[in-house]
Scaffold this active site. Structure first.
Site, PDB file in Angstrom:
ATOM      1  N   TYR A  10      16.737  -4.564  -7.043  1.00  0.00           N
ATOM      2  CA  TYR A  10      17.192  -4.566  -5.637  1.00  0.00           C
ATOM      3  C   TYR A  10      17.100  -5.959  -5.021  1.00  0.00           C
ATOM      4  O   TYR A  10      17.950  -6.366  -4.229  1.00  0.00           O
ATOM      5  CB  TYR A  10      16.365  -3.585  -4.798  1.00  0.00           C
ATOM      6  CG  TYR A  10      16.638  -2.137  -5.133  1.00  0.00           C
ATOM      7  CD1 TYR A  10      17.719  -1.469  -4.587  1.00  0.00           C
ATOM      8  CD2 TYR A  10      15.816  -1.439  -6.016  1.00  0.00           C
ATOM      9  CE1 TYR A  10      17.983  -0.142  -4.896  1.00  0.00           C
ATOM     10  CE2 TYR A  10      16.073  -0.114  -6.339  1.00  0.00           C
ATOM     11  CZ  TYR A  10      17.164   0.523  -5.767  1.00  0.00           C
ATOM     12  OH  TYR A  10      17.421   1.836  -6.087  1.00  0.00           O
ATOM     13  N   ARG A  57      10.119  12.944  -4.995  1.00  0.00           N
ATOM     14  CA  ARG A  57      10.873  12.971  -3.731  1.00  0.00           C
ATOM     15  C   ARG A  57      10.697  14.307  -2.994  1.00  0.00           C
ATOM     16  O   ARG A  57      11.616  14.766  -2.322  1.00  0.00           O
ATOM     17  CB  ARG A  57      12.357  12.669  -3.957  1.00  0.00           C
ATOM     18  CG  ARG A  57      12.616  11.381  -4.739  1.00  0.00           C
ATOM     19  CD  ARG A  57      12.167  10.111  -4.025  1.00  0.00           C
ATOM     20  NE  ARG A  57      13.083   9.641  -3.016  1.00  0.00           N
ATOM     21  CZ  ARG A  57      14.109   8.824  -3.209  1.00  0.00           C
ATOM     22  NH1 ARG A  57      14.381   8.395  -4.400  1.00  0.00           N
ATOM     23  NH2 ARG A  57      14.850   8.423  -2.237  1.00  0.00           N
ATOM     24  N   ARG A  65      12.286  12.754  11.053  1.00  0.00           N
ATOM     25  CA  ARG A  65      13.024  11.492  10.882  1.00  0.00           C
ATOM     26  C   ARG A  65      13.884  11.211  12.115  1.00  0.00           C
ATOM     27  O   ARG A  65      13.981  10.069  12.569  1.00  0.00           O
ATOM     28  CB  ARG A  65      13.894  11.521   9.637  1.00  0.00           C
ATOM     29  CG  ARG A  65      14.418  10.130   9.304  1.00  0.00           C
ATOM     30  CD  ARG A  65      15.440  10.128   8.194  1.00  0.00           C
ATOM     31  NE  ARG A  65      16.593  10.947   8.546  1.00  0.00           N
ATOM     32  CZ  ARG A  65      17.665  11.105   7.781  1.00  0.00           C
ATOM     33  NH1 ARG A  65      17.710  10.513   6.613  1.00  0.00           N
ATOM     34  NH2 ARG A  65      18.664  11.856   8.157  1.00  0.00           N
ATOM     35  N   ASP A  83       8.346   4.052   0.848  1.00  0.00           N
ATOM     36  CA  ASP A  83       9.425   3.738  -0.091  1.00  0.00           C
ATOM     37  C   ASP A  83       8.986   2.565  -0.958  1.00  0.00           C
ATOM     38  O   ASP A  83       8.197   1.724  -0.515  1.00  0.00           O
ATOM     39  CB  ASP A  83      10.718   3.396   0.650  1.00  0.00           C
ATOM     40  CG  ASP A  83      11.909   3.479  -0.305  1.00  0.00           C
ATOM     41  OD1 ASP A  83      12.426   4.584  -0.508  1.00  0.00           O
ATOM     42  OD2 ASP A  83      12.288   2.439  -0.883  1.00  0.00           O
ATOM     43  N   ARG A 126      14.886  15.004   2.474  1.00  0.00           N
ATOM     44  CA  ARG A 126      15.967  15.597   3.273  1.00  0.00           C
ATOM     45  C   ARG A 126      16.331  17.037   2.959  1.00  0.00           C
ATOM     46  O   ARG A 126      17.072  17.647   3.717  1.00  0.00           O
ATOM     47  CB  ARG A 126      17.227  14.728   3.140  1.00  0.00           C
ATOM     48  CG  ARG A 126      17.099  13.422   3.888  1.00  0.00           C
ATOM     49  CD  ARG A 126      18.099  12.424   3.385  1.00  0.00           C
ATOM     50  NE  ARG A 126      17.807  12.100   1.996  1.00  0.00           N
ATOM     51  CZ  ARG A 126      18.507  11.248   1.255  1.00  0.00           C
ATOM     52  NH1 ARG A 126      19.566  10.672   1.759  1.00  0.00           N
ATOM     53  NH2 ARG A 126      18.166  10.996   0.015  1.00  0.00           N
TER      54      ARG A 126
END
Ligand code: CP3
Length: 348
Positions: A155, A24, A37, A74, A28
């Protein structure tokens, strides 16, 4: 041109120092990421925009000095393109509006090569990155990735992240055939997806099984590992020189049973590196495994990097975190981690 140090390390060849990257790493904690973004509007738009996705892929190379780039995307774009309508909601994470409950739900999805061929924005991002990385001339490798079929299925069945996995476990124990049908179809899409990522220019494949530890260990092979190995076998039969990294998070009790034709085993932060070395180190290069929260303290980071290096030595190791970097980590501390990995392993 010299070989890429990261690729050499994955293949177990000697390298001048131990390469490092962070799971990652494009994200952020970087103000520069948040800016791009915001320009894109939201996270999924950013994934769909090859120019911007390439830009954030490159950011951690310049800002924190890692030795490999990981494609910005992703894992959940796969079920999205199978027809599952993915949404990301701030503070809530990913959601699928219509989770899979039955064989009829699975039958309605787009499958195989057709689903994989819809992910054109990923392949376009890779092609752009290939050109940009080659132009830099610094031999930085590009990592492509996928979620493991099991992690993706959690998911697709739960509709979102879960702490208990009760909906997919209900299926595992009361309708295993349906779960296997889902895992099989996802596996087929992933094979073609990774093949297309390789054809578009990635150097290394990583398979993330982030939710491996949700499965009881005696059933881990049946519901996850064997599907990951099926993907690895398929890719190795076509691209024997492209390294494959398996990252099953949190399953040290499976280390005695690990098998398969891949190159690097990713060790998570809760599994001891010494145990991984003892059980797997002769067969696979090991990647990992600093506890990502150590990044809140430079002192604790240095201590861990030194410890890991003491266990692994200069050979058959790639430095990484034992899971993804968190959004509130100071950028200075991420830089410190990378430079400490380089210092202890003798980068000039
Ligand atoms: O590693 C990288 O820098 C490349 C990009 C990358 C992202 N997701 C970007 C992302 C990678 C490799 C992933 C993989 C991923 N996605 C995994 C497996 C790795 C892991 O961490 O276990 C999983 C389980 C997902 C699913 C996912 N995506 C969740 C649960 C979330 C929400 C939680 C969170 O971290 O916010 C995402 C969103 C996501 N994927 C973000 C990023 C940068 C944050 C979105 C944002 O910018 O708002």
């Amino acid at each position: 041109m010299a070989n890429k140090i990261f690729v050499d390390a994955c293949l177990g060849k000697e390298t001048p120092y131990t390469p490092v990257w962070m799971m990652r790493q494009a994200g952020r904690y970087l103000p520069e990421y948040k800016l791009v973004r915001a320009e894109a509007g939201n996270f999924l738009n950013l994934c769909h925009d090859p120019k911007k996705a390439a830009e954030v892929t490159i950011q951690p190379l310049d800002i924190v000095g890692v030795d490999a780039a990981i494609l910005f995307s992703d894992i959940l774009v796969i079920p999205d393109e199978m027809g599952m309508d993915l949404g990301f909601f701030t503070g809530e994470g990913p959601k699928f509006s219509d989770p899979l409950k039955s064989q009829a739900d699975l039958d309605r999805l787009t499958k195989g090569k057709e689903a994989a061929s819809k992910l054109t924005y990923v392949y376009d991002t890779i092609k752009l990155l290939r050109t940009q990385l080659d132009e830099r001339g610094d031999n930085i490798a590009l990592i492509g990735f996928t979620g493991a079929p099991w992690t993706l299925a959690t998911y697709m069945i739960e509709g979102q992240g879960t702490k208990t996995y009760n909906i997919c476990k209900k299926m595992m124990y009361s309708n295993p055939e349906l779960l296997h049908n889902i895992l099989h179809e996802v596996t087929q899409v992933v094979k073609y997806y990774m093949e297309k990522q390789i054809e578009s220019g990635i150097d290394v494949v990583q398979i993330f099984d982030s939710w491996a530890a949700a499965i009881e260990i005696d059933m881990y092979d049946e519901f996850s590992w064997k599907y990951m190995v099926e993907i690895a076998d398929y890719l190795k039969s076509k691209y024997p020189n492209v390294p494959i990294i398996m990252f099953p998070k949190g399953i040290p009790a499976f280390y005695d049973k690990v098998y398969g034709n891949f190159d690097v085993f990713g060790v998570d932060w809760a599994s001891p590196m010494a145990l991984a070395k003892e059980k797997l180190g002769d067969k696979y290069v090991l990647q990992g495994n600093m506890e990502p929260c150590r990044l809140y303290s430079q002192e604790m980071t240095t201590a861990s990097v030194e410890n890991i290096h003491k266990v692994m030595g200069a050979k058959r190791h790639i430095f990484n975190l034992g899971h993804g970097i968190l959004p509130d980590v100071p950028v200075e501390n991420a830089k410190h981690f990378v430079s400490e990995c380089h210092r202890v392993s003798g980068k000039k």
